[in-house]
Design a protein around this motif. Structure first.
Motif, PDB file in Angstrom:
ATOM      1  N   LEU A 143      10.785 -14.250 -22.597  1.00 18.41           N
ATOM      2  CA  LEU A 143      11.024 -14.034 -21.172  1.00 18.41           C
ATOM      3  C   LEU A 143      10.216 -12.829 -20.731  1.00 18.41           C
ATOM      4  CD1 LEU A 143      12.663 -14.776 -18.584  1.00 18.41           C
ATOM      5  CD2 LEU A 143      14.302 -13.031 -19.285  1.00 18.41           C
ATOM      6  N   ALA A 144       9.386 -13.014 -19.705  1.00 13.55           N
ATOM      7  CA  ALA A 144       8.564 -11.918 -19.186  1.00 13.55           C
ATOM      8  C   ALA A 144       8.757 -11.815 -17.686  1.00 13.55           C
ATOM      9  CB  ALA A 144       7.099 -12.141 -19.519  1.00 13.55           C
ATOM     10  N   ASN A 145       8.906 -10.569 -17.201  1.00 15.10           N
ATOM     11  CA  ASN A 145       8.948 -10.286 -15.760  1.00 15.10           C
ATOM     12  C   ASN A 145       7.566  -9.824 -15.310  1.00 15.10           C
ATOM     13  OD1 ASN A 145      12.014 -10.190 -14.796  1.00 15.10           O
ATOM     14  ND2 ASN A 145      11.927  -9.333 -16.869  1.00 15.10           N
ATOM     15  N   ALA A 146       7.111 -10.332 -14.189  1.00 11.43           N
ATOM     16  CA  ALA A 146       5.862  -9.868 -13.589  1.00 11.43           C
ATOM     17  C   ALA A 146       6.049  -9.890 -12.071  1.00 11.43           C
ATOM     18  CB  ALA A 146       4.685 -10.751 -13.999  1.00 11.43           C
ATOM     19  N   PHE A 147       5.769  -8.748 -11.434  1.00  8.10           N
ATOM     20  CA  PHE A 147       6.000  -8.723  -9.989  1.00  8.10           C
ATOM     21  C   PHE A 147       4.705  -8.963  -9.221  1.00  8.10           C
ATOM     22  CE2 PHE A 147       5.605  -4.040 -10.910  1.00  8.10           C
ATOM     23  CZ  PHE A 147       4.424  -3.813 -10.195  1.00  8.10           C
ATOM     24  N   VAL A 148       4.893  -9.464  -8.013  1.00  9.66           N
ATOM     25  CA  VAL A 148       3.820  -9.544  -7.015  1.00  9.66           C
ATOM     26  C   VAL A 148       4.203  -8.554  -5.930  1.00  9.66           C
ATOM     27  CG1 VAL A 148       2.639 -10.987  -5.337  1.00  9.66           C
ATOM     28  CG2 VAL A 148       3.305 -11.944  -7.555  1.00  9.66           C
ATOM     29  N   ASN A 149       3.393  -7.514  -5.787  1.00 11.76           N
ATOM     30  CA  ASN A 149       3.693  -6.430  -4.842  1.00 11.76           C
ATOM     31  C   ASN A 149       2.611  -6.430  -3.783  1.00 11.76           C
ATOM     32  OD1 ASN A 149       5.037  -4.312  -3.732  1.00 11.76           O
ATOM     33  ND2 ASN A 149       4.254  -2.768  -5.166  1.00 11.76           N
ATOM     34  N   VAL A 150       2.983  -6.800  -2.585  1.00 11.35           N
ATOM     35  CA  VAL A 150       2.033  -6.851  -1.464  1.00 11.35           C
ATOM     36  C   VAL A 150       2.153  -5.536  -0.699  1.00 11.35           C
ATOM     37  CG1 VAL A 150       1.280  -8.122   0.565  1.00 11.35           C
ATOM     38  CG2 VAL A 150       2.279  -9.352  -1.386  1.00 11.35           C
ATOM     39  N   LEU A 151       1.059  -4.750  -0.722  1.00  8.07           N
ATOM     40  CA  LEU A 151       1.054  -3.429  -0.114  1.00  8.07           C
ATOM     41  C   LEU A 151      -0.037  -3.332   0.927  1.00  8.07           C
ATOM     42  CD1 LEU A 151       1.431  -1.178  -3.279  1.00  8.07           C
ATOM     43  CD2 LEU A 151       3.207  -1.725  -1.617  1.00  8.07           C
ATOM     44  N   ALA A 152       0.248  -2.619   1.986  1.00  9.21           N
ATOM     45  CA  ALA A 152      -0.748  -2.267   3.002  1.00  9.21           C
ATOM     46  C   ALA A 152      -0.757  -0.755   3.088  1.00  9.21           C
ATOM     47  CB  ALA A 152      -0.404  -2.903   4.351  1.00  9.21           C
ATOM     48  N   GLU A 153      -1.761  -0.137   2.446  1.00  9.63           N
ATOM     49  CA  GLU A 153      -1.805   1.306   2.350  1.00  9.63           C
ATOM     50  C   GLU A 153      -3.186   1.820   2.721  1.00  9.63           C
ATOM     51  OE1 GLU A 153       0.534   3.506   1.554  1.00  9.63           O
ATOM     52  OE2 GLU A 153       2.102   1.995   1.232  1.00  9.63           O
ATOM     53  N   PRO A 154      -3.264   2.882   3.556  1.00  7.82           N
ATOM     54  CA  PRO A 154      -4.568   3.486   3.870  1.00  7.82           C
ATOM     55  C   PRO A 154      -5.126   4.168   2.620  1.00  7.82           C
ATOM     56  CG  PRO A 154      -2.784   4.824   4.720  1.00  7.82           C
ATOM     57  CD  PRO A 154      -2.153   3.581   4.214  1.00  7.82           C
ATOM     58  N   PRO A 155      -6.408   4.488   2.603  1.00  3.54           N
ATOM     59  CA  PRO A 155      -7.015   5.085   1.404  1.00  3.54           C
ATOM     60  C   PRO A 155      -6.401   6.452   1.091  1.00  3.54           C
ATOM     61  CG  PRO A 155      -8.688   4.285   2.921  1.00  3.54           C
ATOM     62  CD  PRO A 155      -7.395   4.249   3.662  1.00  3.54           C
ATOM     63  N   ARG A 156      -6.319   6.737  -0.216  1.00  3.05           N
ATOM     64  CA  ARG A 156      -5.915   8.048  -0.705  1.00  3.05           C
ATOM     65  C   ARG A 156      -6.874   8.422  -1.822  1.00  3.05           C
ATOM     66  NH1 ARG A 156       0.128   8.305   0.092  1.00  3.05           N
ATOM     67  NH2 ARG A 156       0.705   6.319   1.014  1.00  3.05           N
ATOM     68  N   ILE A 157      -7.286   9.678  -1.846  1.00  2.34           N
ATOM     69  CA  ILE A 157      -8.128  10.178  -2.930  1.00  2.34           C
ATOM     70  C   ILE A 157      -7.262  11.073  -3.801  1.00  2.34           C
ATOM     71  CG2 ILE A 157     -10.099  11.627  -3.520  1.00  2.34           C
ATOM     72  CD1 ILE A 157     -11.513  10.602  -1.055  1.00  2.34           C
TER      73      ILE A 157
END
Length: 1194
Positions: free
Chosen positions: A437-451
């Protein structure tokens, strides 16, 4: 140079980017960033699938997860919701999903068996754990069975079955004897995988009665023992002798001796068998054979070779072990057992199956809105596992629909995802042997650039080497990265730069003109950000003059140069190595700024010397070889201690220092290693020299630190390897000027000796510490926490001052300052002291006693107020004493016991109490002065306990079938006696015990007549008393019933008659006199012919003995012995005929009214008996006891 980065437009580059994003999320390079990003739950820790727990300890089922926001947890048990709030024994750890089931506080582990699954959930999805099967370990007892002794002929095979109880997990089996020693195993005798003990052929030395199989259950740390198994091996010779003695005609009688036999397999049976093992496990195959001689086992694989590096042979090659098996290890394995008479073989067909294992496990997927992606779940196994998907812990077929999701077998395809598409997906691969059994997430993110790279980071690089400027970034969608040089520079392009996918800018060959400020810009559709870094180019480090090859004679001196050139802003360090290792720890090796010098070179200095130059940015090295050759022959060298230094001179005299110089004496062929400087203070300690300092042997001057008001003179001692020189002549004296003291007395204390005083003590300064004349001490004190002024007094030539009239036990601030005629020492530090203590004022209250058992009680009390202690609280003393025993109601001398409990304790344990007794106790507080008043006496009683053993057990009046037992009650009944228990059993001539008989006797009895016993039988008795609590320790005794009534009468007559006791005393006295006379005569050396003796005495009674026995050549000490009467002579064959022997002790003791003969013939006959006994060859040389004589007759 080709540019390595391009704008990602293909799906492949997108997946590579997602992998980089996942890595950034999983590895928290920037904790602040991770705290701000939302993330579905991820299971980070969980209990194993098959979880065997100790039923005696709390059950901890682990479930830890991370996510943003932090996830909440829930559990199912056997497929249904597990409401932990309704079970008082179950708790969940804070900020965790881990369950703790309280078994140690009343819970039953068996009640919590089942299948558990944890769910971690937040607003972005739900992750689930494996199915965790909880089973308590079991270590059952061996089932009772009747074990018959094993009678085996020599050379036959034998199997001793263990048959251990079925435990969880299965036990570890081993065989030992009664002494807990492992039974030796060999090619002939060995333990099988099932725990049985196999004998290929038995030998006489295998006979024993203590073959014991043990089962160790590691989980509960218990060991169970099977009943001992008896094995008796009969050799053919002894068997034939036994049969011949009983039968006259048998086929066995006269049979051949042990014959050799060809091998026969004991396990496995038959010619073939099968074995199934799982991939990755350890394969164990076993063959054990019987035969004589002992067969040897060999293993082969039909149609192939045994796998190298994974094959091992155990148990004297009877077990084939292959680790980490795979499908390629399937096949037929043949074991061959062979001895000199033949062979036998067995084929084991091995099939390797496989529980599911990953080919491609699904990986977390981070996407931007509108992007595509895939989750792939591929597993293999034997048989092929089936793949099923879940979304947030729910089968995907019944999960809420997501238009961006499409399931295609082992793949989920996502198209044009949105933020609501975030979820955790579970892939389950299963076959009959297990599941994954393996968990794998799909994470949809909207993020501005960060350095993530720090702003204005400085990079320093050596010229002509690569320069890597970091620009770690994050954004969703993936930002585009551009680099600029200078504040208003144009975008960097061209072959002289390499742009990496992770944002790093590489300058392959950095030059001086590449130094400057670089700007990294990251932009996506949600925003733009930039960051500046700085690059400095440094000159390389070089060795401009390298060490050169050297040849040097033994005991010479050699030097290697290493001159360097480096960037002025870098600090180099130079390290020398010999043969790539550190230089020897030898003072002959002198490391200079630009060279290495070796003094007094020896053969062991031969080797390669390397100069290494390191800076923070680069490193260079150069090496040279040193060859040591023999020096020309030299005269023998005499080594000795150095001569003392001379011509000491003092210069540069200052108030606190002076320069001392000297000329070294002859070193006597051993270099001076160091000089020791000593000083004398002629003002305070004339004639006493003190250590001042020491310097290396190459130094002949030193600046010495001085103290004021000391009349110094110095001397110097030279040291080499041989030893120390004589001291030099003292230098001129130098008296330093006086000054105020530099330091104050140490170890200042304030401790009261009486309730109304404070004793201030200190360590006085030594003479040279006074720094001047008129040393005194200013002693100051004031009460602490009271707005009070310091009180001071100045004293001299003392180290103690007593302040009187103080309140009892209050804190004081104390300080002592040194002063002399020139002033005061620096302000001293303050210490806290206390005025004197007084006895405590009040007793502890609320004293309570809790009786724990019959010998232990716990006492509690309330602490007294600290103000009433009037001193340092040292603890509490509990006085307790026994008032009376409740079973006897008799008082005795009171002996008080005292227990001290240190510190501010409010309870204590009272051990060693006597059961069923009445006690009193009181409690007192203790300080440094003593004890306070006692609390009121508290009475408590101890419950009943088990009694001590009966005070005595006597067995009297033996008859043919009865014995009389008398006993005394226990010295310590420890309660009300309820009964006595008598156990007895007969003992045969081989000291084996017969059946045990048990009798209950009322407590008020003190004697018992045992009837219906066997005549002439020894019995062993076990006797103890009982209270309502249980049985006490037992007392044992042995006694014998008599053979007949006459014997009983003889025993009573002889043992009780005074004449017999007197007779024994007379015999002992006579023997003692004879021994003393013999000893005296023998020391005189008195040997002479018998003939002369006879002529002198002419005793007619000697003649018959001479005629019967012949003339003796010599006769020793004959005059001290009475001649034997004719009727008591011993025949020449050294035996006593029954009709001639009239000296039996039984005969003498038979009649009560028997009389002594006046001529003492009884004594003579008894003495004759003593002379005959040694001739038998099996009797003791000691005088026989009448009781022993009677017992031996019986």
């Amino acid at each position: 140079m080709v540019r390595k980065m391009s704008i990602p437009t293909s799906k492949t580059s997108l997946l590579l980017f997602l992998c980089q994003i996942i890595s950034a999320l999983d590895v928290p390079l920037d904790s602040k960033l991770l705290e701000e990003l939302s993330q579905p739950p991820t299971i980070t820790q969980q209990s194993p699938k098959d979880y065997i727990v100790d039923p005696r300890e709390n059950i901890v089922i682990q479930c830890e997860a991370k996510g943003k926001p932090p996830p909440s947890f829930s559990w199912t048990r056997n497929g249904t919701h597990f409401d932990i709030d309704k079970d008082a024994q179950v708790t969940m750890k804070p900020n965790s999903g881990t369950l703790v089931i309280n078994i140690m506080n009343g819970g039953k582990a068996e009640a919590y068996e089942g299948v558990y699954q944890c769910t971690a959930r937040n607003e972005r999805g739900a992750a689930i754990s494996n199915n965790i099967v909880i089973r308590p370990s079991r270590s059952p007892l061996w089932t009772k069975e009747k074990l018959e002794p094993n009678h085996v002929r020599e050379g036959d095979s034998l199997v001793l079955h263990c048959r251990p109880p079925v435990g969880l997990p299965p036990p570890i089996i081993f065989w030992m004897d009664n002494a807990f020693q492992r039974l030796p195993q060999s090619e002939r005798v060995s333990q099988g995988l099932n725990g049985d003990l196999y004998f290929s052929n038995v030998q006489p030395e295998d006979t024993r009665e203590d073959y014991i199989c043990y089962a160790r259950f590691n989980h509960t740390q218990t060991i169970q023992q099977k009943q001992p198994i008896s094995v008796k091996v009969f050799s053919m010779d002894s068997l034939n002798d036994t049969i011949a003695a009983n039968l006259s005609d048998t086929d066995i009688y006269g049979a051949k001796p042990v014959t050799e036999r060809q091998p026969v397999l004991l396990t496995p049976t038959g010619s073939t068998s099968t074995k199934v093992e799982l991939r990755g496990n350890v394969l164990l195959l076993e063959c054990i054979a019987a035969g004589l001689p002992t067969p040897v086992i060999r293993w082969i694989k039909e149609g192939g070779e045994l796998p190298a590096n994974r094959t091992f042979f155990e148990n004297f090659k009877k077990t084939l072990k292959i680790i980490d098996v795979s499908e390629a290890d399937s096949g037929n394995y043949k074991c061959i057992a062979r001895n000199t008479l033949g062979s036998v073989h067995h084929v084991i067909s091995v099939t390797v199956k496989a529980a599911p294992y990953w080919i491609t496990a699904p990986r977390n997927l981070v996407l931007s809105p509108g992007e595509d992606g895939t989750l792939i779940c591929r597993a293999n196994g034997n048989p092929k596992p089936s793949i099923s998907w879940l979304a947030n812990g729910v089968p995907i077929a019944i999960a809420p629909e997501d238009p961006s999701r499409k399931v295609d077998g082992d793949t989920i395809i996502f198209s044009h995802v949105q933020e609501r598409s975030s979820a955790v997906y579970q892939c389950n691969a299963s076959n009959e042997y297990g599941y994954l059994l393996a968990n794998a997430f799909v994470n949809v993110l909207a993020e501005p650039p960060r350095i993530l790279t720090p702003a204005n980071k400085l990079y320093q690089v050596i010229a002509d080497r690569p320069a890597l400027l970091d620009c770690a970034y994050f954004g969703s969608p993936k930002p585009e990265i551009e680099w600029f040089k200078g504040v208003k520079g144009s975008i960097l392009r061209g072959n002289e730069y390499v742009f990496h996918d992770n944002g790093t800018l590489e300058i392959p060959v950095a030059q001086k003109n590449n130094a400057g400020t670089y700007t990294c810009v990251a932009r996506n559709e949600l925003g733009k950000i930039q960051n500046e870094v700085h690059l400095e180019i440094k000159d390389p480090t070089m060795i401009i003059k390298q060490p050169e090859y050297k040849v040097i004679q033994r005991y010479g001196q050699v030097s290697f140069e290493c001159i360097i050139k480096h960037d002025s802003t870098l600090l180099p360090t130079v390290t020398w190595l010999k043969d790539n290792d550190e230089l020897p720890d030898d003072e002959r090796f002198l490391v200079g700024k630009d060279n290495l010098t070796i003094m007094n070179v020896t053969d062991k200095d031969d080797g390669t010397y390397t100069c290494i130059v390191n800076t923070t940015l680069d490193s260079v090295s150069a090496s040279a070889v040193l060859t040591v050759v023999a020096a020309p022959p030299t005269p023998a060298i005499i080594y000795a201690r150095p001569n003392p230094p001379f011509d000491l001179e003092l210069t540069g005299q200052l108030e606190r220092s002076v320069d001392l110089s000297w000329i070294p004496g002859d070193e006597n062929n051993s270099p001076i290693t160091n000089f020791v400087i000593e000083y004398e203070d002629a003002l305070h300690e004339p004639g006493v020299w003190h250590y001042q300092t020491e310097v290396p042997g190459t130094q002949t001057t030193v600046q010495l630190k001085l103290s004021p008001y000391v009349n110094y003179s110095f001397r110097v001692i030279a040291v080499n390897r041989i030893g120390r020189s004589q001291p030099s002549e003292p230098s001129e004296q130098y008296l330093t000027k006086s000054a105020s003291p530099d330091e104050n007395p140490a170890n200042v204390q304030g401790i009261g000796s009486e309730p109304d005083n404070l004793v201030i003590t200190w360590e006085p300064l030594k003479g040279f510490q006074s720094n001047g004349p008129g040393l005194q001490y200013k002693v100051s004190w004031r009460q602490k926490d009271v707005d009070d002024e310091w009180t001071s007094v100045i004293v001299a030539n003392v180290s103690k001052y007593i302040v009187s009239g103080t309140p009892t036990f209050v804190p004081y601030e104390v300080k002592v300052q040194a002063l002399n005629d020139l002033g005061y020492a620096p302000e001293p530090s303050e210490v806290i002291g206390h005025s004197g203590e007084d006895l405590p004022m009040v007793a502890p209250g609320n004293v309570q006693v809790h009786v724990i058992n019959s010998t232990l009680a716990k006492v509690h009390w309330d602490p007294v107020p600290l103000k009433t202690v009037r001193g340092h609280l040292q603890g509490y003393k509990v006085y307790y004493w026994k008032v009376q025993s409740l079973s006897r109601r008799s008082r005795r001398h009171v002996e008080k016991n005292i227990l001290t409990f240190r510190g501010n304790k409010t309870f204590g344990m009272l051990p060693g109490l006597e059961p069923y007794s009445s006690y009193k106790l009181n409690v007192r507080v203790v300080n440094g002065k003593g004890e306070g008043p006692a609390s009121s006496d508290k009475v408590f009683k101890t419950p009943e306990g088990v009694p001590s053993s009966p005070s005595f057990l006597k067995i009297t009046n033996p008859t043919l079938d009865s014995l009389t037992l008398e006993w005394g009650s226990p010295t310590h009944p420890n309660g009300v006696l309820t009964s006595y228990t008598l156990k007895f059993q007969p003992i045969n001539n081989t000291h084996e015990l017969g059946p045990l008989v048990e009798i209950r006797i009322p407590a008020n009895e003190s004697s018992l007549i045992l009837k219906n016993l066997n005549y002439s039988t020894r019995y062993k008795f076990y006797f103890n008393a009982q209270t309502s609590v249980g049985s006490g320790s037992q007392i044992t005794e042995e006694a014998v019933t008599i053979m007949d009534e006459a014997m009983a009468s003889r025993q009573v007559d002889i043992a009780t008659q005074g004449w017999f006791i007197g007779l024994m005393c007379a015999v002992a006295l006579l023997i003692l006199i004879l021994l003393i006379v013999c000893f005296i005569r023998r020391n005189k050396g008195g040997k002479y012919p018998v003939k002369e003796k006879e002529d002198a005495h002419a005793d007619p009674e000697i003649q018959p003995m001479k005629e019967d026995d012949g003339t003796f050549g010599e006769y020793s000490d004959a005059e001290d012995h009475k001649p034997l009467k004719k009727g008591s002579r011993t025949p020449s064959d050294r035996t006593v005929k029954k009709e001639d022997s009239d000296d039996s002790l039984v005969d003498y003791g038979e009649g009560v009214n028997g009389q002594f003969n006046e001529d003492g013939s009884f004594i003579g006959q008894y003495s004759g008996k003593k002379e005959k006994e040694p001739a038998e060859g099996n009797e003791s040389s000691e005088a026989p006891s009448p009781v022993n004589a009677m017992n031996s007759f019986v």
